[in-house]
Design a protein around this motif. Structure first.
Motif, PDB file in Angstrom:
ATOM      1  N   LEU A   1     -10.932  25.652  89.169  1.00 13.71           N
ATOM      2  CA  LEU A   1     -12.305  25.842  89.640  1.00 13.71           C
ATOM      3  C   LEU A   1     -12.670  27.322  89.700  1.00 13.71           C
ATOM      4  O   LEU A   1     -13.792  27.714  89.350  1.00 13.71           O
ATOM      5  CB  LEU A   1     -12.473  25.197  91.015  1.00 13.71           C
ATOM      6  CG  LEU A   1     -12.558  23.667  91.033  1.00 13.71           C
ATOM      7  CD1 LEU A   1     -12.405  23.143  92.457  1.00 13.71           C
ATOM      8  CD2 LEU A   1     -13.863  23.184  90.433  1.00 13.71           C
ATOM      9  N   SER A   2     -11.721  28.146  90.131  1.00 18.80           N
ATOM     10  CA  SER A   2     -11.960  29.585  90.192  1.00 18.80           C
ATOM     11  C   SER A   2     -12.188  30.157  88.797  1.00 18.80           C
ATOM     12  O   SER A   2     -13.076  30.989  88.578  1.00 18.80           O
ATOM     13  CB  SER A   2     -10.773  30.291  90.865  1.00 18.80           C
ATOM     14  OG  SER A   2     -10.606  29.840  92.186  1.00 18.80           O
ATOM     15  N   HIS A   3     -11.383  29.685  87.838  1.00 21.49           N
ATOM     16  CA  HIS A   3     -11.537  30.166  86.462  1.00 21.49           C
ATOM     17  C   HIS A   3     -12.857  29.686  85.862  1.00 21.49           C
ATOM     18  O   HIS A   3     -13.537  30.442  85.164  1.00 21.49           O
ATOM     19  CB  HIS A   3     -10.362  29.681  85.607  1.00 21.49           C
ATOM     20  CG  HIS A   3     -10.467  30.114  84.180  1.00 21.49           C
ATOM     21  ND1 HIS A   3     -10.330  31.428  83.781  1.00 21.49           N
ATOM     22  CD2 HIS A   3     -10.735  29.410  83.045  1.00 21.49           C
ATOM     23  CE1 HIS A   3     -10.488  31.512  82.473  1.00 21.49           C
ATOM     24  NE2 HIS A   3     -10.745  30.311  82.011  1.00 21.49           N
ATOM     25  N   GLU A   4     -13.232  28.442  86.142  1.00 25.66           N
ATOM     26  CA  GLU A   4     -14.498  27.916  85.625  1.00 25.66           C
ATOM     27  C   GLU A   4     -15.678  28.737  86.132  1.00 25.66           C
ATOM     28  O   GLU A   4     -16.642  28.985  85.396  1.00 25.66           O
ATOM     29  CB  GLU A   4     -14.664  26.439  86.013  1.00 25.66           C
ATOM     30  CG  GLU A   4     -13.750  25.511  85.245  1.00 25.66           C
ATOM     31  CD  GLU A   4     -14.011  24.057  85.573  1.00 25.66           C
ATOM     32  OE1 GLU A   4     -15.073  23.759  86.152  1.00 25.66           O
ATOM     33  OE2 GLU A   4     -13.154  23.225  85.252  1.00 25.66           O
ATOM     34  N   PHE A   5     -15.617  29.144  87.392  1.00 28.17           N
ATOM     35  CA  PHE A   5     -16.686  29.974  87.944  1.00 28.17           C
ATOM     36  C   PHE A   5     -16.783  31.292  87.171  1.00 28.17           C
ATOM     37  O   PHE A   5     -17.879  31.765  86.846  1.00 28.17           O
ATOM     38  CB  PHE A   5     -16.432  30.255  89.425  1.00 28.17           C
ATOM     39  CG  PHE A   5     -17.466  31.147  90.057  1.00 28.17           C
ATOM     40  CD1 PHE A   5     -18.718  30.656  90.380  1.00 28.17           C
ATOM     41  CD2 PHE A   5     -17.191  32.486  90.312  1.00 28.17           C
ATOM     42  CE1 PHE A   5     -19.683  31.487  90.959  1.00 28.17           C
ATOM     43  CE2 PHE A   5     -18.135  33.320  90.872  1.00 28.17           C
ATOM     44  CZ  PHE A   5     -19.388  32.813  91.202  1.00 28.17           C
ATOM     45  N   ALA A   6     -15.621  31.872  86.846  1.00 30.88           N
ATOM     46  CA  ALA A   6     -15.596  33.125  86.082  1.00 30.88           C
ATOM     47  C   ALA A   6     -16.164  32.916  84.681  1.00 30.88           C
ATOM     48  O   ALA A   6     -16.888  33.777  84.160  1.00 30.88           O
ATOM     49  CB  ALA A   6     -14.164  33.657  86.003  1.00 30.88           C
ATOM     50  N   VAL A   7     -15.846  31.776  84.057  1.00 28.66           N
ATOM     51  CA  VAL A   7     -16.355  31.464  82.718  1.00 28.66           C
ATOM     52  C   VAL A   7     -17.880  31.337  82.737  1.00 28.66           C
ATOM     53  O   VAL A   7     -18.582  31.890  81.877  1.00 28.66           O
ATOM     54  CB  VAL A   7     -15.713  30.170  82.175  1.00 28.66           C
ATOM     55  CG1 VAL A   7     -16.449  29.683  80.917  1.00 28.66           C
ATOM     56  CG2 VAL A   7     -14.244  30.388  81.856  1.00 28.66           C
TER      57      VAL A   7
ATOM     58  N   THR B   1     -19.992  32.512  84.969  1.00 25.56           N
ATOM     59  CA  THR B   1     -20.580  33.816  85.281  1.00 25.56           C
ATOM     60  C   THR B   1     -20.624  34.697  84.035  1.00 25.56           C
ATOM     61  O   THR B   1     -21.618  35.370  83.758  1.00 25.56           O
ATOM     62  CB  THR B   1     -19.774  34.527  86.380  1.00 25.56           C
ATOM     63  OG1 THR B   1     -19.757  33.711  87.552  1.00 25.56           O
ATOM     64  CG2 THR B   1     -20.387  35.878  86.722  1.00 25.56           C
ATOM     65  N   ASN B   2     -19.531  34.672  83.273  1.00 26.79           N
ATOM     66  CA  ASN B   2     -19.457  35.450  82.033  1.00 26.79           C
ATOM     67  C   ASN B   2     -20.507  35.000  81.030  1.00 26.79           C
ATOM     68  O   ASN B   2     -21.218  35.821  80.440  1.00 26.79           O
ATOM     69  CB  ASN B   2     -18.063  35.321  81.422  1.00 26.79           C
ATOM     70  CG  ASN B   2     -17.962  35.963  80.054  1.00 26.79           C
ATOM     71  OD1 ASN B   2     -18.050  37.167  79.902  1.00 26.79           O
ATOM     72  ND2 ASN B   2     -17.789  35.123  79.023  1.00 26.79           N
TER      73      ASN B   2
ATOM     74  N   ASP C   1     -10.480  33.404  76.258  1.00 25.78           N
ATOM     75  CA  ASP C   1     -10.175  32.792  77.555  1.00 25.78           C
ATOM     76  C   ASP C   1     -11.370  32.825  78.498  1.00 25.78           C
ATOM     77  O   ASP C   1     -11.461  32.004  79.418  1.00 25.78           O
ATOM     78  CB  ASP C   1      -8.990  33.502  78.217  1.00 25.78           C
ATOM     79  CG  ASP C   1      -7.657  33.134  77.578  1.00 25.78           C
ATOM     80  OD1 ASP C   1      -7.666  32.225  76.719  1.00 25.78           O
ATOM     81  OD2 ASP C   1      -6.633  33.732  77.919  1.00 25.78           O
ATOM     82  N   LYS C   2     -12.272  33.775  78.281  1.00 22.28           N
ATOM     83  CA  LYS C   2     -13.448  33.879  79.142  1.00 22.28           C
ATOM     84  C   LYS C   2     -14.500  32.822  78.821  1.00 22.28           C
ATOM     85  O   LYS C   2     -15.530  32.750  79.488  1.00 22.28           O
ATOM     86  CB  LYS C   2     -14.070  35.273  79.020  1.00 22.28           C
ATOM     87  CG  LYS C   2     -13.218  36.380  79.627  1.00 22.28           C
ATOM     88  CD  LYS C   2     -13.950  37.711  79.593  1.00 22.28           C
ATOM     89  CE  LYS C   2     -13.142  38.804  80.267  1.00 22.28           C
ATOM     90  NZ  LYS C   2     -13.850  40.114  80.292  1.00 22.28           N
ATOM     91  N   TRP C   3     -14.212  31.996  77.788  1.00 21.84           N
ATOM     92  CA  TRP C   3     -15.171  30.968  77.370  1.00 21.84           C
ATOM     93  C   TRP C   3     -14.609  29.553  77.482  1.00 21.84           C
ATOM     94  O   TRP C   3     -15.292  28.593  77.145  1.00 21.84           O
ATOM     95  CB  TRP C   3     -15.618  31.243  75.933  1.00 21.84           C
ATOM     96  CG  TRP C   3     -16.360  32.531  75.832  1.00 21.84           C
ATOM     97  CD1 TRP C   3     -15.846  33.779  75.618  1.00 21.84           C
ATOM     98  CD2 TRP C   3     -17.771  32.729  76.002  1.00 21.84           C
ATOM     99  NE1 TRP C   3     -16.828  34.730  75.624  1.00 21.84           N
ATOM    100  CE2 TRP C   3     -18.024  34.110  75.850  1.00 21.84           C
ATOM    101  CE3 TRP C   3     -18.840  31.868  76.247  1.00 21.84           C
ATOM    102  CZ2 TRP C   3     -19.312  34.645  75.959  1.00 21.84           C
ATOM    103  CZ3 TRP C   3     -20.125  32.411  76.340  1.00 21.84           C
ATOM    104  CH2 TRP C   3     -20.342  33.771  76.195  1.00 21.84           C
TER     105      TRP C   3
ATOM    106  N   PHE D   1     -25.148  35.945  77.809  1.00 21.82           N
ATOM    107  CA  PHE D   1     -26.292  35.362  77.107  1.00 21.82           C
ATOM    108  C   PHE D   1     -27.617  35.984  77.548  1.00 21.82           C
ATOM    109  O   PHE D   1     -28.577  36.027  76.783  1.00 21.82           O
ATOM    110  CB  PHE D   1     -26.310  33.842  77.299  1.00 21.82           C
ATOM    111  CG  PHE D   1     -25.543  33.113  76.245  1.00 21.82           C
ATOM    112  CD1 PHE D   1     -26.014  31.917  75.723  1.00 21.82           C
ATOM    113  CD2 PHE D   1     -24.363  33.627  75.742  1.00 21.82           C
ATOM    114  CE1 PHE D   1     -25.315  31.248  74.736  1.00 21.82           C
ATOM    115  CE2 PHE D   1     -23.651  32.973  74.762  1.00 21.82           C
ATOM    116  CZ  PHE D   1     -24.126  31.775  74.249  1.00 21.82           C
ATOM    117  N   ALA D   2     -27.662  36.484  78.780  1.00 22.26           N
ATOM    118  CA  ALA D   2     -28.892  37.110  79.263  1.00 22.26           C
ATOM    119  C   ALA D   2     -29.163  38.438  78.562  1.00 22.26           C
ATOM    120  O   ALA D   2     -30.296  38.919  78.534  1.00 22.26           O
ATOM    121  CB  ALA D   2     -28.800  37.331  80.766  1.00 22.26           C
ATOM    122  N   GLN D   3     -28.122  39.018  77.983  1.00 21.08           N
ATOM    123  CA  GLN D   3     -28.246  40.344  77.380  1.00 21.08           C
ATOM    124  C   GLN D   3     -28.152  40.335  75.850  1.00 21.08           C
ATOM    125  O   GLN D   3     -28.194  41.393  75.226  1.00 21.08           O
ATOM    126  CB  GLN D   3     -27.135  41.249  77.927  1.00 21.08           C
ATOM    127  CG  GLN D   3     -27.131  41.379  79.440  1.00 21.08           C
ATOM    128  CD  GLN D   3     -25.915  42.106  79.953  1.00 21.08           C
ATOM    129  OE1 GLN D   3     -25.485  43.099  79.374  1.00 21.08           O
ATOM    130  NE2 GLN D   3     -25.334  41.613  81.028  1.00 21.08           N
TER     131      GLN D   3
END
Length: 235
Positions: free
Chosen positions: A136-142, A144-145, A10-12, A150-152
């Motif tokens: 939109l709120s969920h998309e922002f969370a996706v 951000t995740n 769900d986070k993706w 990916f940075a790590q």
């Protein structure tokens, strides 16, 4: 195999397919009063970054990639959208130009809803406005995740994550009993992972030798999703 308890899928996923589900009939009819449909071939562009939006796009069939181009015109794929999802509404809501581009990953059928019909319906519908705010709120969370993860992660770990995510996306249109085939070019996969095509090919070969997946042309068949989750180092 379900990913429940293994990987937070769900986070993706943006989940914009829920926006129009069971919308009140009168509002849905108003929204779709001037809707048109068009077939897109693989690679056809729906809209380009920097252009002025004239409406929103509803995916009826196929898959669409959202992407940005760097200074060398290399694609960086942000997201892959499935049937039922909406595209292009961010620019209309913010009264700005498109912040990214969208193109067909495969043969697709897309419905286009004019900007005026979308805004008129949005103004009158509490249901639609509440759903869009939630989406939109969920998309922002996706986003951000994905940026944080990916940075790590190494290229190998990022590739494992994208194969897990893509497997779920292609699973949605796979008939029961059929093997899930991730049908995507190595270039597109590399642009999702954020690496060179050569790296993707090398790690896919490694995964194949380890029995994690099989490949037939551009199609990838995941055999051991649990192993991919382990490789992804996702916790």
């Amino acid at each position: 195999m379900s990913l429940t308890g293994l990987f937070p899928i769900d986070k993706w996923n943006f989940k914009s397919e829920s926006v129009l589900n069971n919308l009140p009939e009168e509002e849905f009819e108003h929204l779709c009063a001037n809707m048109t449909e068009k077939q897109y071939e693989k690679g056809d562009v729906l809209f380009r970054e920097g252009t002025v939006p004239s409406g929103i796009f509803f995916i009826k069939k196929g898959k669409i990639k959202k992407y940005k181009l760097d200074h060398d015109s290399k694609e960086h794929i942000i997201y892959v959208a499935n049937p039922g999802e909406l595209l292009g509404y961010h620019a209309i809501l913010s009264e700005e130009r498109y912040p990214d581009s969208a193109a067909a990953l495969e043969e697709s059928v897309i419905a286009f809803i004019p900007k005026k019909d979308f805004l008129d319906t949005l103004q009158e519908s509490k249901v639609l406005s509440q759903r869009l705010l939630k989406t939109l709120s969920h998309e922002f969370a996706v986003l951000t995740n994905s940026i944080s993860v990916f940075a790590q992660r190494s290229v190998r770990e990022r590739l494992a994550i994208m194969l897990i995510v893509l497997r779920e996306k292609f699973k949605a249109e796979t008939a029961e009993g059929e093997e899930i085939a991730i049908n995507i070019s190595r270039n597109d996969l590399a642009n999702m992972v954020g690496t060179a095509k050569e790296n993707v090919v090398r790690f896919l070969k490694e995964f194949k030798v380890a029995g994690i997946l099989n490949a037939n042309g551009r199609k990838i068949f995941v055999k051991d999703v649990k192993k991919l989750v382990e490789i992804s180092n996702y916790s």
